[in-house]
Design a protein around this motif. Structure first.
Motif, PDB file in Angstrom:
ATOM      1  N   GLY A 123       3.873   5.772  -5.281  1.00  0.00           N
ATOM      2  CA  GLY A 123       3.869   5.798  -6.745  1.00  0.00           C
ATOM      3  C   GLY A 123       2.865   6.788  -7.307  1.00  0.00           C
ATOM      4  N   ALA A 124       1.890   7.162  -6.486  1.00  0.00           N
ATOM      5  CA  ALA A 124       0.900   8.150  -6.909  1.00  0.00           C
ATOM      6  C   ALA A 124       1.367   9.570  -6.604  1.00  0.00           C
ATOM      7  CB  ALA A 124      -0.441   7.878  -6.218  1.00  0.00           C
ATOM      8  N   GLY A 125       2.612   9.699  -6.127  1.00  0.00           N
ATOM      9  CA  GLY A 125       3.168  11.033  -5.924  1.00  0.00           C
ATOM     10  C   GLY A 125       3.242  11.488  -4.482  1.00  0.00           C
ATOM     11  N   GLN A 126       2.869  10.672  -3.524  1.00  0.00           N
ATOM     12  CA  GLN A 126       2.941  11.065  -2.129  1.00  0.00           C
ATOM     13  C   GLN A 126       4.355  10.838  -1.608  1.00  0.00           C
ATOM     14  OE1 GLN A 126      -0.137   9.054   0.092  1.00  0.00           O
ATOM     15  NE2 GLN A 126      -1.742   9.675  -1.323  1.00  0.00           N
ATOM     16  N   LEU A 150       4.145  10.296   4.115  1.00  0.00           N
ATOM     17  CA  LEU A 150       2.705  10.473   3.965  1.00  0.00           C
ATOM     18  C   LEU A 150       2.062   9.190   3.416  1.00  0.00           C
ATOM     19  CD1 LEU A 150       0.254  12.339   4.155  1.00  0.00           C
ATOM     20  CD2 LEU A 150       0.762  13.114   1.829  1.00  0.00           C
ATOM     21  N   ALA A 151       2.725   8.562   2.464  1.00  0.00           N
ATOM     22  CA  ALA A 151       2.196   7.320   1.897  1.00  0.00           C
ATOM     23  C   ALA A 151       2.073   6.248   2.982  1.00  0.00           C
ATOM     24  CB  ALA A 151       3.097   6.827   0.764  1.00  0.00           C
ATOM     25  N   ARG A 206      -0.904   7.119   5.333  1.00  0.00           N
ATOM     26  CA  ARG A 206      -2.189   6.864   4.689  1.00  0.00           C
ATOM     27  C   ARG A 206      -2.418   5.375   4.436  1.00  0.00           C
ATOM     28  NH1 ARG A 206      -2.836  11.981   0.555  1.00  0.00           N
ATOM     29  NH2 ARG A 206      -3.047  13.543   2.202  1.00  0.00           N
ATOM     30  N   ALA A 207      -1.354   4.643   4.152  1.00  0.00           N
ATOM     31  CA  ALA A 207      -1.469   3.188   4.004  1.00  0.00           C
ATOM     32  C   ALA A 207      -1.948   2.574   5.317  1.00  0.00           C
ATOM     33  CB  ALA A 207      -0.129   2.589   3.583  1.00  0.00           C
ATOM     34  N   GLU A 208      -1.365   3.023   6.417  1.00  0.00           N
ATOM     35  CA  GLU A 208      -1.765   2.515   7.734  1.00  0.00           C
ATOM     36  C   GLU A 208      -3.213   2.865   8.046  1.00  0.00           C
ATOM     37  OE1 GLU A 208       1.254   4.233  10.204  1.00  0.00           O
ATOM     38  OE2 GLU A 208       2.685   2.617   9.769  1.00  0.00           O
ATOM     39  N   ALA A 209      -3.627   4.077   7.716  1.00  0.00           N
ATOM     40  CA  ALA A 209      -5.012   4.484   7.974  1.00  0.00           C
ATOM     41  C   ALA A 209      -5.992   3.668   7.135  1.00  0.00           C
ATOM     42  CB  ALA A 209      -5.179   5.978   7.687  1.00  0.00           C
ATOM     43  N   LEU A 261       0.828  -1.212   0.000  1.00  0.00           N
ATOM     44  CA  LEU A 261       0.000   0.000   0.000  1.00  0.00           C
ATOM     45  C   LEU A 261       0.859   1.258   0.000  1.00  0.00           C
ATOM     46  CD1 LEU A 261      -2.773  -1.069   2.538  1.00  0.00           C
ATOM     47  CD2 LEU A 261      -3.115  -0.509   0.107  1.00  0.00           C
ATOM     48  N   THR A 262       1.926   1.251   0.788  1.00  0.00           N
ATOM     49  CA  THR A 262       2.825   2.408   0.827  1.00  0.00           C
ATOM     50  C   THR A 262       3.442   2.653  -0.544  1.00  0.00           C
ATOM     51  OG1 THR A 262       3.281   2.040   3.176  1.00  0.00           O
ATOM     52  CG2 THR A 262       4.870   3.386   1.947  1.00  0.00           C
TER      53      THR A 262
END
Length: 193
Positions: free
Chosen positions: A145-148, A152-153, A156-159, A139-140
């Motif tokens: 890869g989406a620019g984060q 931050l990646a 957000r992956a953890e969330a 997920l990270t």
């Protein structure tokens, strides 16, 4: 002329599938030789022609689950022919469909059962941890890869992953529909400021 019906002797995979079925339906305390044999309609002694002991069987179940659970998630996250948003939404869709099938009795609730087992068995905990680490890495990478930024990646992956696990639990215990909230969590992971 009556031809006697010969029952097939369970193979190793049958015992493992039976173990997953008992784990999902009744919990880890019931993943024992006698209930397994009863579930398969055979004598308990046949178990020992495939496994040295119950602990070896449990370890094989845990390893098997970790391999499959880690790979299926990774395949969706790694699809290169789709955008990061499409891949994350596909993961959310797939996870909510599987979990709703489990919650309605159309499939065993195996992942929540594995997580329950992990609370009381150190080897099961290690299997779940391996899957969680791999999924969070996937997920990270997807979000980075989406620019984060990597930090931050990861956050957000953890969330998103916490939402997936929590919604899965609520779906099974309280009947909460998982799809809408999980899709919203996926979109938030991609687009939050």
């Amino acid at each position: 002329m009556n031809v006697p019906i010969r029952l097939m002797t369970p193979v190793r995979a049958d015992w493992i599938a039976g173990g997953f079925r008992l784990l999902s339906l009744r919990g880890p305390a019931f993943v024992r030789v006698e209930p397994l044999a009863a579930d398969l309609g055979v004598e308990p002694g046949g178990f020992y022609s495939h496994f040295n002991d119950l602990r070896a069987f449990h370890l094989l179940m845990q390893h098997s689950w970790a391999e499959v659970a880690g790979q299926s998630f990774a395949r969706t996250a790694a699809q290169r022919d789709a955008s990061a948003e499409d891949r994350l939404l596909a993961l959310a869709e797939r996870a909510s469909l599987l979990t709703e099938a489990e919650a309605t009795g159309e499939g065993p609730a195996l992942e929540p059962a594995m997580r329950d087992w992990a609370r009381v068995d150190p080897a099961a905990c290690m299997a779940v941890r391996r899957v969680d680490v791999r999924r969070l890495e996937d997920l990270t990478a997807l979000l980075a890869g989406a620019g984060q930024t990597l930090a931050l990646a990861r956050q957000r992956a953890e969330a998103f992953y916490a939402a997936l696990i929590g919604l899965e639990s609520l779906r099974l215990t309280s009947g909460v529909a998982m799809r809408g909230p999980l899709m919203a969590a996926a979109r938030a992971a991609l687009h939050s400021s």
